[in-house]
Design a protein around this motif. Structure first.
Motif, PDB file in Angstrom:
ATOM      1  N   GLU A 108      -8.228  -3.582  -6.707  1.00 50.04           N
ATOM      2  CA  GLU A 108      -7.398  -3.744  -5.555  1.00 50.04           C
ATOM      3  C   GLU A 108      -7.140  -5.019  -5.102  1.00 50.04           C
ATOM      4  O   GLU A 108      -6.124  -5.339  -4.932  1.00 50.04           O
ATOM      5  N   ASN A 152       0.287  -5.910   3.864  1.00 52.47           N
ATOM      6  CA  ASN A 152       0.450  -4.777   2.918  1.00 52.47           C
ATOM      7  C   ASN A 152       1.950  -4.547   2.585  1.00 52.47           C
ATOM      8  O   ASN A 152       2.044  -3.671   1.813  1.00 52.47           O
ATOM      9  N   GLY A 205      -1.063   1.007   0.077  1.00 50.54           N
ATOM     10  CA  GLY A 205      -1.968   2.041   0.744  1.00 50.54           C
ATOM     11  C   GLY A 205      -1.598   3.332   0.716  1.00 50.54           C
ATOM     12  O   GLY A 205      -0.575   3.627  -0.343  1.00 50.54           O
ATOM     13  N   GLU A 206      -2.300   4.193   1.242  1.00 54.46           N
ATOM     14  CA  GLU A 206      -2.088   5.505   0.961  1.00 54.46           C
ATOM     15  C   GLU A 206      -0.851   6.332   1.588  1.00 54.46           C
ATOM     16  O   GLU A 206      -0.107   5.289   2.339  1.00 54.46           O
ATOM     17  N   LYS A 207      -0.344   7.173   1.323  1.00 51.49           N
ATOM     18  CA  LYS A 207       0.930   7.631   1.647  1.00 51.49           C
ATOM     19  C   LYS A 207       1.263   7.534   3.180  1.00 51.49           C
ATOM     20  O   LYS A 207       2.404   6.962   3.453  1.00 51.49           O
ATOM     21  N   GLU A 208       0.585   7.984   4.058  1.00 43.27           N
ATOM     22  CA  GLU A 208       0.645   7.941   5.677  1.00 43.27           C
ATOM     23  C   GLU A 208       0.690   6.418   5.855  1.00 43.27           C
ATOM     24  O   GLU A 208       1.398   6.131   6.626  1.00 43.27           O
ATOM     25  N   TRP A 244       7.413   6.595  -5.137  1.00 48.66           N
ATOM     26  CA  TRP A 244       6.028   6.204  -5.425  1.00 48.66           C
ATOM     27  C   TRP A 244       5.897   5.762  -6.855  1.00 48.66           C
ATOM     28  O   TRP A 244       6.834   6.490  -7.838  1.00 48.66           O
ATOM     29  N   GLU A 269       3.619   3.558 -10.150  1.00 45.94           N
ATOM     30  CA  GLU A 269       2.352   2.828 -10.653  1.00 45.94           C
ATOM     31  C   GLU A 269       2.174   1.524 -10.906  1.00 45.94           C
ATOM     32  O   GLU A 269       3.471   1.016 -11.434  1.00 45.94           O
ATOM     33  N   ARG A 288      -2.377   1.516  -9.896  1.00 42.89           N
ATOM     34  CA  ARG A 288      -2.545   1.829  -8.466  1.00 42.89           C
ATOM     35  C   ARG A 288      -1.207   2.470  -8.116  1.00 42.89           C
ATOM     36  O   ARG A 288      -0.214   1.877  -8.169  1.00 42.89           O
ATOM     37  N   ARG A 289      -1.135   3.498  -7.048  1.00 47.53           N
ATOM     38  CA  ARG A 289      -0.164   4.136  -6.620  1.00 47.53           C
ATOM     39  C   ARG A 289       0.541   2.883  -5.498  1.00 47.53           C
ATOM     40  O   ARG A 289      -0.286   2.854  -4.584  1.00 47.53           O
TER      41      ARG A 289
END
Length: 499
Positions: A326, A417, A444-447, A476, A478, A482-483
């Motif tokens: 990451e 980010n 980051g994650e979806k939220e 979204w 790749e 990483r997504r």
């Protein structure tokens, strides 16, 4: 970022600092080491003070804490093979497998009693030991750990450089431990630890001559295997050669189609005068010194090859390896964003320079025309073309000034980010403003990614830079495993004219 390879041996810690994927050597040095974890603290502190901590650290260990085993499983379909390997690993370990960080891989196919089997290697260590080692490095500021592995990983690179077509062994005689690594071509087939090494010769001189450790060590280095020391050292040498011979003979029986025929000698303990010749007499194989075709002294080879990216087994916990990946993605995203803004700024500066040159040219032509106009009747003078040209210049300067203002704002205000990919900018006919399309990615994650984008959108509206700003698309994708979320924001920017 430079790479720091650290070879933690049984009696010394050897360090090599190098640069780039090809391992361009910058520096090599070593420290005496008593062999205990707590003795690493002062060594790491000295490295921190002299070399800093902005380094990728790659560690190889020579330690009894690392288990190395081989086992065989029948040749099976993929899913059944996985279950057979798991079962075999539980037989190797005396404790639950969850308490170990380990890796398993193939060594080659053999035939036992008419049955084809796959020979596998196991390399692992207790999670508590690896975590304690990581904590020791992180407490000194070394946060970018890329690899923790066994010393045999470094010798796979040595094998690649030898270009040896026959089966061969590398015998690394260290201070308290000797490593025997058998290869065929570039592939490692067997690893064996032998606890007859450099200090075994010193102990034999202490017992035989009644001297102190310092006296015996000095005599060993000065005399080597001469007539006065051979009676004391020969039993140790015979014990070492016997272990090597038995191991290679067992290997040759298992792999009779690719036998080991030559032994390459290396390690500080192998520098004992006369050792190469004596081993050549005792071993039923060809014995040579490892050829020095590398840019470092022989004892620094493992630390040097740690700077290269190949590896057999990485004993870093999976979550830490993910964190390292990451970090690479974030660094590349920052570089890409900075590069995009730099390219756009350079392009805009060139356009602005061209506009200023055009402005100067128009002024000169205007003076020339005024001079000529004064020389002809007034009813023949036609300023219409010149006025149109001046109006076009004014519009071009207005567009460029507005675009530069937008770039400056984005370079200072882009939230963490979020990273830019593309900026669209076009005049909205008849309204005196410009349509803007901003495309970028959010990590980051979806939220969290949604929250970062909405925060950016609110910031644009609050600062009134974009009118009617809206999120027109998100998707979204790749990126390097990483997504990430790719987003598009559209709005309108009021015209701005400098000066």
């Amino acid at each position: 970022m430079d790479v720091l390879g650290i070879d933690i041996g049984t009696v010394s810690v050897k360090c090599v600092r190098s640069k780039g994927k090809k391992g361009v050597l910058k520096k090599a040095w070593e420290y005496p080491f008593a062999g205990h974890m707590e003795d690493l603290g002062p060594i790491l502190e000295d490295i921190r003070q002299k070399e800093g901590t902005n380094l990728e650290v790659r560690i190889a260990l020579t330690s009894t804490e690392i288990l190395k085993r081989t086992f065989t499983v029948p040749v099976l379909p993929k899913e059944e093979l996985k279950e057979a390997v798991k079962w075999s690993v539980t037989k190797i370990l005396s404790e639950p497998a969850e308490e170990y960080i380990h890796q398993v891989g193939p060594l080659g196919t053999i035939e036992e009693k008419g049955i084809r089997k796959e020979e596998m290697y196991f390399i692992g260590a207790k999670r508590s030991y690896i975590e304690a080692l990581i904590t020791l490095f992180e407490e000194r500021g070394f946060l970018n750990l890329g690899l923790i592995t066994d010393i045999c990983a470094a010798y796979t690179h040595v094998a690649e450089e030898l270009h040896e077509r026959r089966g061969f062994a590398i015998l690394d005689i260290g201070g308290r431990q000797t490593g025997l690594y058998i290869f065929h071509g570039k592939r490692l087939h067997l690893v064996r630890e032998i606890f007859t090494a450099g200090e075994s010769f010193t102990d034999a001189l202490i017992a035989g001559m009644g001297s102190t450790f310092e006296e015996a060590e000095s005599a060993k280095l000065e005399r080597g295997l001469d007539q006065s020391s051979v009676p004391f050292l020969l039993p140790v040498l015979e014990r070492l050669s016997g272990e090597v011979t038995r191991t290679i003979n067992v290997y040759n029986q298992r792999y009779n189609d690719r036998p080991c025929e030559i032994v390459y000698l290396t390690g500080r303990g192998s520098r004992l005068r006369g050792l190469l010749e004596r081993l050549g007499e005792l071993l039923p194989f060809e014995v040579r010194r490892l050829p020095l075709v590398f840019p470092v002294e022989e004892e620094f080879l493992p630390a040097f090859f740690l700077s290269l990216k190949g590896e057999i087994a990485n004993l870093l916990p999976k979550e830490r390896r993910k964190r390292a990946r990451e970090g690479v993605i974030v660094r590349w995203a920052k570089v890409a964003t900075a590069g995009l803004i730099l390219v756009i700024c350079l392009f805009s500066m060139k356009v602005l320079s061209d506009l200023r040159a055009l402005d100067l040219k128009i002024k000169l032509e205007r003076r020339t025309l005024e001079t000529k106009r004064a020389m002809i009747p007034k009813d023949l003078a036609d300023p219409k073309g010149l006025a149109e040209q001046e109006e076009m210049l004014k519009e071009a300067k207005k567009a460029d000034g507005t675009f530069l203002l937008l770039l400056k704002y984005l370079s200072y205000s882009l939230p963490q980010n979020l990273y830019l990919k593309e900026i669209g900018f076009d005049e909205e006919k008849g309204k005196g403003r410009y349509l803007v399309e901003i495309r970028g990615i959010a990590l980051g994650e979806k939220e969290m990614a949604d929250a970062y984008v909405m925060k950016f959108l609110l910031l644009l509206e609050k600062d009134s830079l974009l009118k009617d700003a809206s999120l027109s698309g998100r998707e979204w994708k790749e990126l390097k495993g990483r997504r990430v979320m790719e987003f598009t924001i559209r709005g309108a920017c009021e015209a701005f004219l400098e000066g």
